[in-house]
Write a protein that holds these residues in place. Structure first.
Motif, short mmCIF file in Angstrom:
data_model
loop_
_atom_site.label_atom_id
_atom_site.label_comp_id
_atom_site.label_asym_id
_atom_site.label_seq_id
_atom_site.Cartn_x
_atom_site.Cartn_y
_atom_site.Cartn_z
N SER A 212 0.80 -1.15 0.12
CA SER A 212 -0.07 0.04 -0.10
C SER A 212 0.82 1.06 -0.06
O SER A 212 2.03 1.17 0.35
N ARG A 234 -0.99 -0.52 15.39
CA ARG A 234 -2.23 -1.02 15.28
C ARG A 234 -2.75 -0.85 16.90
O ARG A 234 -2.14 -1.33 17.79
N ARG A 238 -8.12 0.54 15.68
CA ARG A 238 -7.56 1.58 14.82
C ARG A 238 -6.10 1.42 14.57
O ARG A 238 -5.51 0.86 15.21
N TRP A 239 -5.79 2.21 13.45
CA TRP A 239 -4.51 2.54 13.15
C TRP A 239 -4.00 4.17 13.51
O TRP A 239 -4.89 4.92 13.38
N SER A 268 -7.28 6.02 11.67
CA SER A 268 -7.78 5.66 10.71
C SER A 268 -8.43 4.13 11.13
O SER A 268 -7.73 3.31 11.84
N THR A 269 -9.57 3.73 10.75
CA THR A 269 -10.19 2.09 10.83
C THR A 269 -10.04 1.58 9.57
O THR A 269 -10.49 0.46 9.51
N ASP A 270 -9.65 2.25 8.40
CA ASP A 270 -9.59 1.66 7.39
C ASP A 270 -8.19 0.55 7.24
O ASP A 270 -7.49 0.61 8.08
N ASP A 271 -8.32 -0.42 6.32
CA ASP A 271 -7.22 -1.21 6.10
C ASP A 271 -6.15 -0.39 5.23
O ASP A 271 -6.14 -0.53 4.33
N LEU A 272 -5.27 0.06 6.03
CA LEU A 272 -4.03 0.81 5.92
C LEU A 272 -2.99 -0.01 5.12
O LEU A 272 -2.04 0.47 4.50
N ARG A 274 -3.46 -2.20 2.81
CA ARG A 274 -3.90 -2.55 1.35
C ARG A 274 -4.16 -1.25 0.43
O ARG A 274 -4.88 -0.27 1.07
N HIS A 277 -4.17 5.17 0.44
CA HIS A 277 -4.94 6.19 1.41
C HIS A 277 -4.43 7.38 1.46
O HIS A 277 -3.32 7.54 1.38
N LEU A 279 -4.68 10.61 4.39
CA LEU A 279 -5.01 10.50 5.82
C LEU A 279 -4.89 12.02 6.23
O LEU A 279 -3.96 12.85 5.91
#
Length: 448
Positions: A212, A234, A238-239, A268-272, A274, A277, A279
């Protein structure tokens, strides 16, 4: 203490186009490349909805930039580097931040043949999301096998293990068992402003692969930036993303403003791990041990688990470039106090917090501009920055970070590893210092 290490593998994952399904671009990091199919001229471009055309051309053995702004076109070429010295098999355009570059593939490697900062010729604001949304790739002339998408990298540096908040490695399922992830600075064809943050996996057998890209919005100015030297953490569901604001750090000493280089924090709570992104960030205020022109290289750990306090490792500079490691501690990332500083250093960075048995240790990298006694080595400190030892590992060129991977408790026989980088450059003299480096994988040396 930690075991000795030896080099087991070396990688150089050069890729001008990483992802091809990213138009419109979300960040000013794009590329177009194509094969050369004949003797005629070849041209690649990024066309903007506002009429801007950013193009590169290869014609009669000379590479050039063709920039159209407001209806007027400028042809720009480098007298020193623009002439192609060997038959070119591919041509490429890269947009990295505000830098437009032309590269040719010769003798099995990419070579930068021309570059311009678009701001110097009245170009568009390349960090403006609205302008980026209008960009489209184009190719014409003697070209085939055209690829367009996000810019990848000419080299990797600033390697940092992706971790849980307690400092343990963040592991994912891989083809050889479990992979660990790391962030890196993906180098562009120029200085620090051509780079951005990427996320990679390291498999048990030593291979690495891209996963990513991370880009950032600043709290104090508009636009999208390729800030780098990043720690991805992590924390529960969240990240946390702590990064250094290198993306607009100027190459010219006269243009550097004290206080402009700092650390930001995103959540972020997205899958960072992959995809790509962008931010939103806020400033992470870090205490210093006196006058400081900038801080960078953040590393975050919450040693006692959820609800506990934080340790933060980072670097502070008395001036550009005279810098040393620091550690701060506090009940939250908004309430930190200085715990220690290695003030006897002047070229030490890569501050990294690591649990070794029951103790916490701070690793760093003593660059060769330090005094002789602390030069070209990996020191080990306690959390008050008192030196307690050194890491027994080969010390590559530049200032390589000591990113140590503990053995995986779920893999019997797994051993300690160290992932770092060196100062090897790529893409010729025009691209210069910022293209470093190779990725070095070290493993625990066998007992003698």
């Amino acid at each position: 203490m930690l075991p000795p290490f030896e080099i087991a593998a070396r990688h150089r994952p050069v890729s001008l186009v990483t992802a091809t399904d990213v138009f419109p671009l979300r960040a000013p990091f794009g590329a177009v490349e194509a094969g050369i199919s004949g003797a005629g001229s070849a041209e690649l471009a990024l066309d903007g909805a506002d009429g801007t055309r950013l193009a590169v051309r290869l014609e009669d053995g000379r590479a050039s930039l063709r920039v159209r702004i407001g209806g007027a076109e400028q042809a720009l070429h480098s007298r020193r580097y623009g002439r192609v010295r060997a038959p070119a098999t591919r041509l490429a355009l890269t947009l990295t931040g505000s830098q437009l570059a032309v590269l040719t593939h010769e003798r099995g490697a990419w070579v930068a043949r021309g570059r311009i900062d678009l701001r110097e010729i009245g170009g568009p604001d390349t960090r403006d999301p609205a302008w980026l949304a209008g960009l489209r790739p184009d190719a014409s002339g003697a070209v085939d096998d055209v690829r367009a998408g996000s810019f990848g990298q000419l080299g990797l540096r600033d390697i940092r293990l992706v971790s849980h908040a307690d400092g343990s490695p963040y592991r994912v399922a891989g083809g050889d068992g479990t992979d660990v992830l790391f962030t890196a600075t993906s180098a562009g064809p120029g200085f620090f402003d051509t780079a951005h943050t990427s996320v990679w996996s390291l498999c048990a057998t030593g291979g690495i692969s891209w996963r990513s890209d991370l880009f950032f919005e600043r709290p104090d100015r508009p636009g999208v930036y390729g800030d780098h030297a990043t720690h991805l953490v992590r924390d529960g569901e969240r990240w946390l993303v702590a990064t250094s604001t290198w993306s607009d750090f100027p190459a010219r000493k006269a243009d550097r403003v004290p206080g402009s280089l700092g650390v930001t924090l995103a959540t972020s709570t997205d899958d960072l791990t992959r995809g790509q992104h962008v931010l939103a960030t806020r400033r992470l205020e870090l205490p210093t041990d006196g006058a400081s022109v900038g801080v960078w290289d953040p590393h975050l750990v919450r040693p006692d688990g959820p609800g506990g306090g934080w340790l933060v490792g980072y670097v502070s500079a008395r001036r550009f470039f005279d810098f040393h490691p620091l550690v701060a501690a506090g009940p939250s990332l908004d309430h930190l106090a200085l715990r220690g500083a290695a003030t006897d250093r002047r070229a030490t960075e890569g501050t990294t917090l690591l649990r070794v048995g029951a103790d916490w240790r701070v690793l760093a990298s003593d660059g060769r501009d330090n005094r002789r006694a602390v030069r070209g080595r990996f020191p080990v400190f306690d959390t008050a920055l008192r030196e307690v030892g050194t890491l027994a590992a080969p010390y590559p060129t530049n200032i390589p970070w000591p990113t140590v991977v503990p053995p995986d408790p779920g893999m019997p026989g797994d051993r300690w590893r160290l992932v770092t980088f060196d100062g090897t450059r790529y893409a010729g003299r025009l691209a210069g210092y910022g293209t470093h480096g190779d990725v070095l994988i070290m493993r625990q040396a066998p007992a003698t």
